[in-house]
Write a protein that holds these residues in place. Structure first.
Motif, PDB file in Angstrom:
ATOM      1  N   LYS A  11       0.829  -1.204   0.000  1.00 32.70           N
ATOM      2  CA  LYS A  11       0.000   0.000   0.000  1.00 32.70           C
ATOM      3  C   LYS A  11       0.868   1.261   0.000  1.00 32.70           C
ATOM      4  N   GLN A  12       1.888   1.244   0.841  1.00 34.85           N
ATOM      5  CA  GLN A  12       2.752   2.424   0.955  1.00 34.85           C
ATOM      6  C   GLN A  12       3.575   2.646  -0.305  1.00 34.85           C
ATOM      7  N   LEU A  13       4.045   1.562  -0.923  1.00 37.18           N
ATOM      8  CA  LEU A  13       4.847   1.739  -2.135  1.00 37.18           C
ATOM      9  C   LEU A  13       3.962   2.272  -3.273  1.00 37.18           C
ATOM     10  N   ALA A  14       2.723   1.798  -3.314  1.00 39.29           N
ATOM     11  CA  ALA A  14       1.786   2.318  -4.327  1.00 39.29           C
ATOM     12  C   ALA A  14       1.588   3.818  -4.115  1.00 39.29           C
ATOM     13  N   LYS A  15       1.507   4.217  -2.855  1.00 41.45           N
ATOM     14  CA  LYS A  15       1.326   5.634  -2.539  1.00 41.45           C
ATOM     15  C   LYS A  15       2.548   6.442  -2.995  1.00 41.45           C
ATOM     16  N   LEU A  16       3.729   5.933  -2.675  1.00 46.01           N
ATOM     17  CA  LEU A  16       4.952   6.628  -3.087  1.00 46.01           C
ATOM     18  C   LEU A  16       5.035   6.723  -4.609  1.00 46.01           C
ATOM     19  N   ALA A  17       4.668   5.640  -5.285  1.00 40.28           N
ATOM     20  CA  ALA A  17       4.759   5.616  -6.749  1.00 40.28           C
ATOM     21  C   ALA A  17       3.764   6.585  -7.381  1.00 40.28           C
ATOM     22  N   LYS A  18       2.602   6.709  -6.748  1.00 35.99           N
ATOM     23  CA  LYS A  18       1.596   7.649  -7.262  1.00 35.99           C
ATOM     24  C   LYS A  18       2.064   9.087  -7.107  1.00 35.99           C
ATOM     25  N   GLU A  19       2.741   9.337  -5.971  1.00 34.80           N
ATOM     26  CA  GLU A  19       3.173  10.703  -5.678  1.00 34.80           C
ATOM     27  C   GLU A  19       4.448  11.103  -6.418  1.00 34.80           C
ATOM     28  N   ASP A  20       5.264  10.104  -6.751  1.00 36.35           N
ATOM     29  CA  ASP A  20       6.589  10.402  -7.309  1.00 36.35           C
ATOM     30  C   ASP A  20       6.833   9.467  -8.496  1.00 36.35           C
ATOM     31  N   SER A  21       6.860  10.035  -9.695  1.00 44.03           N
ATOM     32  CA  SER A  21       6.991   9.193 -10.897  1.00 44.03           C
ATOM     33  C   SER A  21       8.381   8.567 -11.018  1.00 44.03           C
ATOM     34  N   ARG A  22       9.331   9.016 -10.176  1.00 44.21           N
ATOM     35  CA  ARG A  22      10.648   8.378 -10.196  1.00 44.21           C
ATOM     36  C   ARG A  22      10.614   7.000  -9.546  1.00 44.21           C
TER      37      ARG A  22
END
Lengths: 309, 277
Positions: A11-22
């Motif tokens: 869940k957290q990695l999905a959140k990070l990926a959504k917020e940061d395209s890097r």
């Protein structure tokens, strides 16, 4: 039932990926086990399937990092840290790339899969590599804080995660700073030192122990290690006990022994998996037979205390 | 644009620099550096979109020397191309030098990747090529691999993924010199490390070419054709080369995989190469 560590990780990695395209997620065909599939479900463009080829997956991550991405490479801890070890050393650590390596299913609890899937040497391996930061959070909330810190801090890092589904967010404080340990209890008879999933079980043990003054330190970062916290707490007790879901050689017990033997010679008892290969078994069977269940840890501590005091 | 004749002369100078550097240090992988000398010149002096005054220019073409043991050849090329001074070549393989025995990108910013453990560079190149596509950048990623190196399974793991991600911006060049450090013997002869490079890359879904790796005309023609092929297929150029090329007593002799010339050998080699100037 509150969320468990691996679900929280996805869940957290999905959140990070959504917020940061890097941020990219690289899967070694275990996404539905490790929960990397959350990224595929939520932000499919950030999910890269690399197939069952860990060496290449780690090398591809290095190349992606070299052009500005922050790849999170995820597999079972044992496959990632051993099948791709030279790639981790040469392509990721020596280059000091911003690659995050996630070893899921660490330790004994690998869903009854046995010897090939246990990961009991990954702390030993990963803490030996220069430039590598090694992180092992204990509960779901701390996993989130640790991932936020990893995301913000460039450099090669290894995140050691448990598949244990029984660990709720129990820590009184889920704050996380790379390289800092946490004092969970203060005491003068015995100092218990733990990391990762074991912190939860030892916390349960302490609740059941009476008549003994127990200090408890939790180290969610194994490298760099918070030496000062350890030494300060060890100064106040006659006995230090480490408990870990890892071989007793090369893991937390070894780190603690090394530091104390140089700085503050003191008796250290290491509780962990002995030098042997294990068979498959249920989580309960494996923890029990390796002295790492709440019941077995309490038994060992009681015996140590009766010898000591 | 530099002429073919100038490129050929540059390759001869490069061979002399490779030998003088190895002679000076009394160490270095001479054989494989000489076999890829023409390839390096065709890339660094004709094909690569690069700027020696700005080695980290973000839109530059990337170059990964996956066969990292021939760093000697790469450093000599970088010196001729103006990334480093000729004088610095004397520091090759010395303690704390920027010119490590195997490429170290943390020491020398002209390098796009650290290599030296065989098989790893191609995976990194694949990552760079995937990255370029995601960033919608036009740069290409060139990766030089060895035929011996291609015994590593990781080369084929990387090739498999290059096809899946349709990396037509990835150009693999195999320096197929037919020898490795020790290898297999077939009677008195030594067998090629990788005899079917083209067939294997074909079967992995690459668009492939086979070329004389010492013909500057052919190298330039093929590399130029490859650039124009934007069809979703990763590229592989199998360059047939001679280990130790340019110095007759070194050619096709595996002993020169990693060996520096002594005084007499160095003079003989120079005399032979001077004749080509």
């Amino acid at each position: 039932m509150s969320i468990n560590v691996r679900d929280q990780f996805g869940k957290q990695l999905a959140k990070l990926a959504k917020e940061d395209s890097r941020v990219l997620a690289l899967d070694g065909d275990l996404g539905n086990s490790t929960r990397l599939d959350s990224i595929e479900k939520e932000t499919v463009d950030s999910f890269l399937q690399m197939g069952i080829a860990e060496q290449n997956m780690v090398g591809v991550a290095a190349g992606l990092a070299s052009v500005g991405f922050q790849p999170w490479v995820c597999s079972f801890a044992t496959f990632l840290t051993k099948r791709a070890l030279d790639q981790i050393v040469v392509s990721v650590a020596q280059t000091n790339f911003d690659v995050k390596l996630v070893g899921s299913y660490s330790g004994l609890l690998t869903s009854n899969t046995g010897k090939t899937h246990h990961s009991l040497d990954d702390i030993a391996i990963m803490t030996t590599i220069p430039n590598m930061t090694v992180i092992a959070p204990s509960d779901p909330s701390e996993t989130v804080s640790a991932m936020k810190a990893m995301h913000k801090t460039a450099g090669p890092m290894y995140l050691r995660l448990t598949r244990d589904e029984t660990i709720p967010s129990f820590l009184p404080n889920s704050d996380f700073e790379i390289g800092k340990g946490k004092t969970l209890a203060e005491g003068t008879d015995i100092l218990l030192v733990t990391t990762g999933s074991t912190t939860f079980r030892v916390n349960e043990v302490i609740k059941q122990m009476e008549g003994v003054s127990i200090a408890h330190l939790h180290f969610p970062t194994l490298k760099p290690f918070d030496k000062e916290l350890l030494i300060d707490a060890a100064r106040k007790v006659p006995l230090v006990v480490t408990v870990e879901e890892h071989y007793i050689r090369g893991g937390l017990g070894s780190i603690v022994s090394e530091i104390l033997s140089e700085e503050l010679p003191k008796k250290v008892v290491r509780i962990g998996v002995p030098d042997r290969f294990l068979g498959c078994g249920t989580d309960e069977e494996l923890l029990e037979s390796n002295g790492l269940s709440v019941y077995e840890i309490r038994k060992s501590l009681t015996a140590l205390c009766s010898k000591q005091f | 644009m530099i002429s073919i004749e100038q490129l050929k002369l540059t390759a001869t100078v490069l061979r002399k620099r490779i030998l003088s550097t190895a002679y000076y240090k009394k160490q270095g992988h001479v054989g494989g550096s000489l076999s890829c000398a023409d390839i390096l010149v065709s890339l660094f002096f004709h094909q690569l979109s690069i700027d020696p005054s700005c080695p980290k220019w973000e839109d530059r073409d990337r170059f990964v020397l996956s066969k990292g043991h021939t760093a000697l050849g790469l450093y000599a090329t970088l010196a001729l191309r103006g990334y480093i001074s000729e004088e610095e070549l004397k520091t090759f393989d010395q303690y704390e030098s920027r010119l490590q025995a195997h490429p170290d990108m943390t020491k020398l910013d002209a390098l796009d990747m650290s290599t030296g453990s065989l098989g790893q560079g191609l995976s990194a190149a694949v990552g760079m090529a995937i990255g370029a596509k995601r960033l919608k950048k036009d740069f290409r990623v060139y990766c030089l691999i060895g035929d011996g190196e291609s015994q590593e399974g990781q080369i084929w793991e990387a090739a498999n993924i290059a096809e899946k991600y349709k990396l037509d911006n990835l150009i693999v060049i195999m320096d197929q010199n037919g020898l490795q450090q020790y290898g297999w013997k077939n009677g008195k002869e030594r067998m090629d490390p990788e005899r079917y490079g083209k067939r294997k890359f074909d079967s992995f879904g690459f668009e492939t070419w086979e070329v004389d790796g010492h013909s500057m005309e052919d190298l330039i023609a093929v590399l130029t054709e490859v650039k124009g092929s934007v069809n979703g297929l990763p590229k592989a150029i199998i360059a047939n080369t001679t280990k130790g090329k340019g110095v007759r007593f070194m050619e096709n002799n595996y002993v020169w995989h990693s060996k520096a010339p002594n005084d007499e050998e160095y003079q003989m080699a120079l005399t032979e190469l001077e004749g080509e100037d």
